[in-house]
Design an enzyme around this catalytic site. Sequence first.
Site, mmCIF file in Angstrom:
data_model
loop_
_atom_site.group_PDB
_atom_site.id
_atom_site.type_symbol
_atom_site.label_atom_id
_atom_site.label_comp_id
_atom_site.label_asym_id
_atom_site.label_seq_id
_atom_site.Cartn_x
_atom_site.Cartn_y
_atom_site.Cartn_z
ATOM 1 N N LYS A 75 0.812 -1.219 0.000
ATOM 2 C CA LYS A 75 0.000 0.000 0.000
ATOM 3 C C LYS A 75 0.841 1.262 0.000
ATOM 4 C CE LYS A 75 -4.317 -1.786 1.676
ATOM 5 N NZ LYS A 75 -5.420 -1.698 2.606
ATOM 6 N N LYS A 129 -4.553 -10.906 -4.989
ATOM 7 C CA LYS A 129 -5.825 -11.182 -4.316
ATOM 8 C C LYS A 129 -6.898 -10.183 -4.772
ATOM 9 C CE LYS A 129 -5.946 -8.309 -0.240
ATOM 10 N NZ LYS A 129 -6.657 -8.102 0.986
ATOM 11 N N LYS A 170 -10.835 -4.690 -2.604
ATOM 12 C CA LYS A 170 -11.834 -3.648 -2.859
ATOM 13 C C LYS A 170 -11.215 -2.341 -3.336
ATOM 14 C CE LYS A 170 -12.933 -3.715 1.971
ATOM 15 N NZ LYS A 170 -11.718 -3.460 2.746
HETATM 16 N N1 AQP Z 1 -9.388 -11.775 -1.766
HETATM 17 C C1 AQP Z 1 -9.745 -12.174 -0.560
HETATM 18 N N2 AQP Z 1 -10.006 -13.475 -0.317
HETATM 19 C C2 AQP Z 1 -10.370 -13.889 0.917
HETATM 20 N N3 AQP Z 1 -10.488 -13.052 1.972
HETATM 21 C C3 AQP Z 1 -10.239 -11.750 1.783
HETATM 22 N N4 AQP Z 1 -10.276 -10.678 2.604
HETATM 23 C C4 AQP Z 1 -9.945 -9.569 1.900
HETATM 24 N N5 AQP Z 1 -9.680 -9.895 0.629
HETATM 25 C C5 AQP Z 1 -9.859 -11.237 0.516
HETATM 26 C C6 AQP Z 1 -10.644 -10.728 4.002
HETATM 27 O O1 AQP Z 1 -11.655 -9.762 4.230
HETATM 28 C C7 AQP Z 1 -11.529 -9.261 5.555
HETATM 29 C C8 AQP Z 1 -11.602 -7.766 5.559
HETATM 30 O O2 AQP Z 1 -10.507 -7.173 5.008
HETATM 31 P P1 AQP Z 1 -10.201 -5.658 5.315
HETATM 32 O O3 AQP Z 1 -11.299 -4.790 4.872
HETATM 33 O O4 AQP Z 1 -9.830 -5.485 6.725
HETATM 34 O O5 AQP Z 1 -8.931 -5.350 4.490
HETATM 35 P P2 AQP Z 1 -8.141 -6.145 3.467
HETATM 36 O O6 AQP Z 1 -7.794 -7.500 3.970
HETATM 37 O O7 AQP Z 1 -7.007 -5.270 3.083
HETATM 38 O O8 AQP Z 1 -9.219 -6.302 2.290
HETATM 39 P P3 AQP Z 1 -9.259 -5.595 0.917
HETATM 40 O O9 AQP Z 1 -10.570 -5.935 0.284
HETATM 41 O O10 AQP Z 1 -8.040 -5.897 0.132
HETATM 42 O O11 AQP Z 1 -9.306 -4.074 1.296
HETATM 43 P P4 AQP Z 1 -8.360 -2.904 0.868
HETATM 44 O O12 AQP Z 1 -8.358 -2.959 -0.618
HETATM 45 O O13 AQP Z 1 -8.994 -1.674 1.416
HETATM 46 O O14 AQP Z 1 -7.039 -3.197 1.461
HETATM 47 C C9 AQP Z 1 -10.250 -9.821 6.127
HETATM 48 O O15 AQP Z 1 -10.574 -10.914 6.963
HETATM 49 C C10 AQP Z 1 -9.515 -10.297 4.913
HETATM 50 O O16 AQP Z 1 -8.656 -11.358 5.216
#
Ligand code: AQP
Length: 329
Positions: free
Chosen positions: A111, A193, A196
């Site tokens: 990030k 992965k 969002k």
């Molecule tokens: N691709 C994925 N597959 C399985 N689990 C996932 N999680 C995120 N992406 C995947 C799980 O969702 C939960 C919430 O995540 P978060 O919002 O705390 O942040 P993150 O893990 O960084 O998810 P994102 O979607 O990638 O958000 P951004 O883009 O904002 O960083 C966690 O339990 C995560 O493991």
Amino acid sequence: KKVIFSGIQPSGDLTLGNYLGAIKNWVKLQDEYDCYFCVVDLHAITVKQEPKDLRRRTLELLSIYIASGIVPEKNTMFIQSHVPQHSEAAWLLNCFTYMGELSRMTQFKDKSAKSGSSVAAGLLNYPVLMAADILLYGTDLVPVGKDQKQHLELTRDIAERFNGIYSPTFTIPEPYIPEAGAKIMDLQEPSKKMSKSADNPNGFILIMDPPDVIKKKINRAVTDSLGIVKYTDDQPGVKNLINILSVIKGITPMEIENYYQGKGYAEFKNDVAEAIIGELSPIQEKVKELITNKEYLQSIYKSGAEKARYVANKTLRKMKKKIGFIPEE
Ligand code: AQP
């Protein structure tokens, strides 16, 4: 009862990855555990957020929790910024965390590379806030996707360090990573992965995407020229779609392989899209209904925060006492 804590950031609209990797599993855990499910808005501001989007997403995220089957009466659901103990505990824990540990975190590296020259210090400290979230509730298990495993290991290290310097204070939490759905990949770049905050919207499916958009995105999902539905690392695009279908349908990748023997990608993709639509449609309906009922949502996050504050405050007081702060009374 053992304690579970988990949360999602309202940092973007939720993806199928968040749903299959996190929320869908929470639903199964709520009967057996004492669960805290948080909307982690303090974490979301580690990257830039538009205030009105943050407000909308926070309530939408809470609605998604409820619409997915998390029962408010059985669990503690709250918004992180309503429980100031999280920020306070995070400061204390910051003083027990090393710069080297934080700068080694993969998420920070990814990030911060994206943020260019203006990387917020909050992004570096993100895992410390996460440690505070988890440790304040005496959490035994943290159900997360694979991407969060490294942060959880750091939480354990910080907790053990604090316990070692003073005396046992924190429960050492274990990760709880589902076998299926632990890592849903980007539809366009299946080596990354699904996220969002990804730039290309064709790479992710949003929980709130309408059926025609879901169909279009699955149709465009990257596969290969082999034309066989096989669960192998050599076919990462196909493997990802098999994973998605497998988690939603509750069947094994092997069963899927067998079923699609001799059949092409068109039929396979069509079934994947239908399965996703079937899973998400009822949730979308409920979210649309819940989001209009602000009073109901407020009653849930208010009582959730009240309960959370009580438990969190007990741990925070213990931490402060051990550190050597003078209690006010
Ligand atoms: N691709 C994925 N597959 C399985 N689990 C996932 N999680 C995120 N992406 C995947 C799980 O969702 C939960 C919430 O995540 P978060 O919002 O705390 O942040 P993150 O893990 O960084 O998810 P994102 O979607 O990638 O958000 P951004 O883009 O904002 O960083 C966690 O339990 C995560 O493991």
